[in-house]
Structure formats: structure tokens, C-alpha cells
Design a protein around this motif. Structure first.
Motif: not given
Length: 187
Positions: A57-62, A64-68, A117-128
Motif C-alpha cells: 500500500k505504501g509503495h502504491q500510494d507513493f 501514484s502520488w508521484l505519477s500524478e 526483504h524480497q518485496l522490498s528489493s522488488e519495490q526498489s527495482r520497480q522504482f528504478r
């Protein structure tokens, strides 16, 4: 989403951000949310499951906010790239900023086999990857390289701000990002 489920998720989010994930037990979450363990486990099969949902939820919210912010302030791809750190700085300096979930969670769950940890790593990769797609749209030759550089600046500055609010790290990261982006656009 039921309101009680939402309340538990929001309570856990607040507590994880302010107290840490490992320092926040299920007993504390249910006490602050005004519910029971049975109700928490009805909505989330485990604390780990709750942590994963908080991170999602935190990743999606961030994102979405940034894209908007980027999409509503400019249409030109190179300008979106240049405004990226301006908006990130706005987010980091807001009173609601408590850090980046995936950075905090990866520190609290360092075992690479752990789902958190795996999700955290994936979210870092998604942001990159998000930054890389902005760079590609702006016709940057080495979009992935620029994205890695900018994500390192982002993650480092966010970490510095998590450790000490008002450190100025984001201001300097924004200046460094501008140099990198301007250089990549000219190349």
C-alpha cells in the motif's frame, strides 16, 4: 476493503513507520486499532502478511502520488525527468514523511530469503524501472544507467532524512540529479 481491515492496516502503517516493524507487536497493533487478535488474523493470516500489505500500500500510494504530480505538471518527457527530484523533495520535506517502506523493511529484514526483504528489493527495482521508463521516454541513451544513478541518490537521501529530518540530503541529491539528468539529455 472493510473499515475494520482498513483501520488495522492504517494503524499498522503508522506504528511501523514511527516505531519500526520488529518493535511493533501484534498486541500493540490491536490495542491501538481497538480490535482483537482474532479480528486481525481474520483479515491478515500473519504479521508477515500484514507487513507485506503495508509495504504494498505504501509503495502504491507513493508511486501514484508521484505519477500524478509528474503527469499533471508537465507532458514533455525530459521535463518529467527533471521535475522528478523536485517532487521527491516535496514528499520528503512534508510533515507526513516517515521514510520509505522498502528501505526500512530491507534493513529490518536483511535475510534475502525473507518475503519482506524480497518485496522490498522488488519495490526498489520497480522504482528504478519507473525512472528508467521516464529516461527512455526522454530519449536518454543509457536509461538504465541513469535510473540506477538516480535511484542511488534517492535511496541515499531518503535514508539520510529517515535518520535525521532536515539533514539537507535531499537538497543535495536534487542538485546532483540535475547534473546527471542534464548530462544525459545532452549526450
Amino acid at each position: 476493503m472493510s473499515t475494520l481491515r482498513e483501520k488495522i492496516l492504517n494503524t499498522a502503517t503508522d506504528l511501523f513507520q514511527t516505531r519500526g516493524i520488529n518493535s511493533t507487536g501484534v498486541d500493540t497493533i490491536v490495542a491501538v486499532a481497538g480490535t482483537t487478535k482474532m479480528t486481525l488474523y481474520k483479515h491478515f493470516v500473519s504479521k508477515e502478511n500484514l507487513i507485506l500489505e503495508v509495504l504494498e500500500k505504501g509503495h502504491q500510494d507513493f508511486q501514484s502520488w508521484l505519477s500524478e504530480k509528474l503527469n499533471s505538471n508537465t507532458k514533455k518527457p525530459s521535463e518529467k525527468l527533471q521535475k522528478l527530484f523536485e517532487f521527491i523533495e516535496e514528499w520528503v520535506t512534508s510533515p507526513d514523511f516517515h521514510g520509505m517502506g522498502f528501505i526500512k523493511a530491507s534493513a529490518e529484514f536483511p535475510n534475502e530469503e525473507c518475503p519482506v526483504h524480497q518485496l522490498s528489493s522488488e519495490q526498489s527495482r520497480q522504482f528504478r524501472q519507473y525512472i528508467s521508463s521516464l529516461a527512455s521516454e526522454a530519449n536518454i541513451q543509457d536509461a538504465d544507467g541513469l535510473a540506477l544513478q538516480l535511484s542511488l541518490l534517492f535511496e541515499g537521501a531518503v535514508q539520510a532524512e529517515q535518520m535525521k529530518r532536515g539533514s539537507g540530503a535531499m537538497k543535495y541529491a536534487k542538485k546532483a540529479a540535475k547534473i546527471l539528468i542534464d548530462g544525459a539529455i545532452k549526450a
